[in-house]
Design a protein around this motif. Sequence first.
Motif, PDB file in Angstrom:
ATOM      1  N   GLY A 155     -37.395 -16.456  53.868  1.00 31.90           N
ATOM      2  CA  GLY A 155     -36.366 -15.607  53.293  1.00 31.90           C
ATOM      3  C   GLY A 155     -36.752 -14.146  53.299  1.00 31.90           C
ATOM      4  O   GLY A 155     -37.933 -13.784  53.398  1.00 31.90           O
ATOM      5  N   ILE A 156     -35.723 -13.322  53.188  1.00 32.12           N
ATOM      6  CA  ILE A 156     -35.864 -11.868  53.192  1.00 32.12           C
ATOM      7  C   ILE A 156     -35.436 -11.328  51.832  1.00 32.12           C
ATOM      8  O   ILE A 156     -34.462 -11.808  51.237  1.00 32.12           O
ATOM      9  N   ALA A 157     -36.147 -10.329  51.332  1.00 35.96           N
ATOM     10  CA  ALA A 157     -35.779  -9.696  50.071  1.00 35.96           C
ATOM     11  C   ALA A 157     -34.397  -9.048  50.188  1.00 35.96           C
ATOM     12  O   ALA A 157     -34.013  -8.589  51.269  1.00 35.96           O
ATOM     13  N   PRO A 158     -33.619  -9.016  49.092  1.00 40.51           N
ATOM     14  CA  PRO A 158     -32.242  -8.501  49.145  1.00 40.51           C
ATOM     15  C   PRO A 158     -32.127  -7.119  49.772  1.00 40.51           C
ATOM     16  O   PRO A 158     -31.161  -6.839  50.495  1.00 40.51           O
ATOM     17  N   ALA A 159     -33.081  -6.252  49.542  1.00 42.18           N
ATOM     18  CA  ALA A 159     -33.000  -4.881  50.064  1.00 42.18           C
ATOM     19  C   ALA A 159     -33.045  -4.845  51.586  1.00 42.18           C
ATOM     20  O   ALA A 159     -32.633  -3.850  52.191  1.00 42.18           O
ATOM     21  N   PHE A 160     -33.514  -5.923  52.207  1.00 45.33           N
ATOM     22  CA  PHE A 160     -33.663  -5.945  53.659  1.00 45.33           C
ATOM     23  C   PHE A 160     -32.692  -6.909  54.342  1.00 45.33           C
ATOM     24  O   PHE A 160     -32.764  -7.087  55.552  1.00 45.33           O
ATOM     25  N   THR A 161     -31.795  -7.502  53.569  1.00 40.48           N
ATOM     26  CA  THR A 161     -30.806  -8.395  54.160  1.00 40.48           C
ATOM     27  C   THR A 161     -29.921  -7.623  55.131  1.00 40.48           C
ATOM     28  O   THR A 161     -29.450  -6.525  54.828  1.00 40.48           O
ATOM     29  N   GLY A 162     -29.709  -8.186  56.311  1.00 41.37           N
ATOM     30  CA  GLY A 162     -28.890  -7.526  57.320  1.00 41.37           C
ATOM     31  C   GLY A 162     -29.635  -6.533  58.177  1.00 41.37           C
ATOM     32  O   GLY A 162     -29.045  -5.900  59.058  1.00 41.37           O
TER      33      GLY A 162
END
Length: 206
Positions: A124-131
């Motif tokens: 998974g990716i941290a929310p700040a780096f989503t997309g």
Amino acid sequence: MSITSSRNPSVPEGYSPVTAGQLATVVTCLDMTERPVPGAVALPPGVTLEHEAAPAPAAYRQLYRLVGEDWLWSSRLVMGDDELIAILHDPRVEVHVLRSGGAPAGILELDFREPDACEIAFFGIAPAFTGSGLGRHMMHRALELAWSRPIARLWLHTCHLDHPAALAFYQRTGFRPYARMVEVLDDPRLSGILPLTAAPHIPLLR
């Protein structure tokens, strides 16, 4: 341990009520049995994927929350330190931390404890780096790391509580669905494992 498909007669067709305070989700299991054609694995400048040997439980849980709180990840939060250490310090389990500019940006956990197989236990990716595209880069590295071992199968599972694009992403990567099941679990927000503000897109039913 591998998840296998079986018909469960206790889950009838049609609607089944879920007790207030619980969540129900459909889990899809996916795997690949051949090493995929190598793709571009270079991470962007300033981004690294670092192997964390024998991580401390507190640091691991902090990263686990950072990545998974919005998707109600909780299985590792309810474990005691001894149980968690037994997993994280097993030489057949690898924890890799994605960092961007030195800041934690994602987690990749590879579990080789099943003979001839590897499970992507957490990805998974941290929310700040989503997309940002970092998930695609990290998956390329995950495939490279997993298939560098003498395995015959790589597998993972996802569910409806995960990011809505997760299932399609795994299929584009080359994973094939092979089983589907229903999981019912206590809502971790109501027990205080996660804050009530976590995953606001999933309604709370008290």
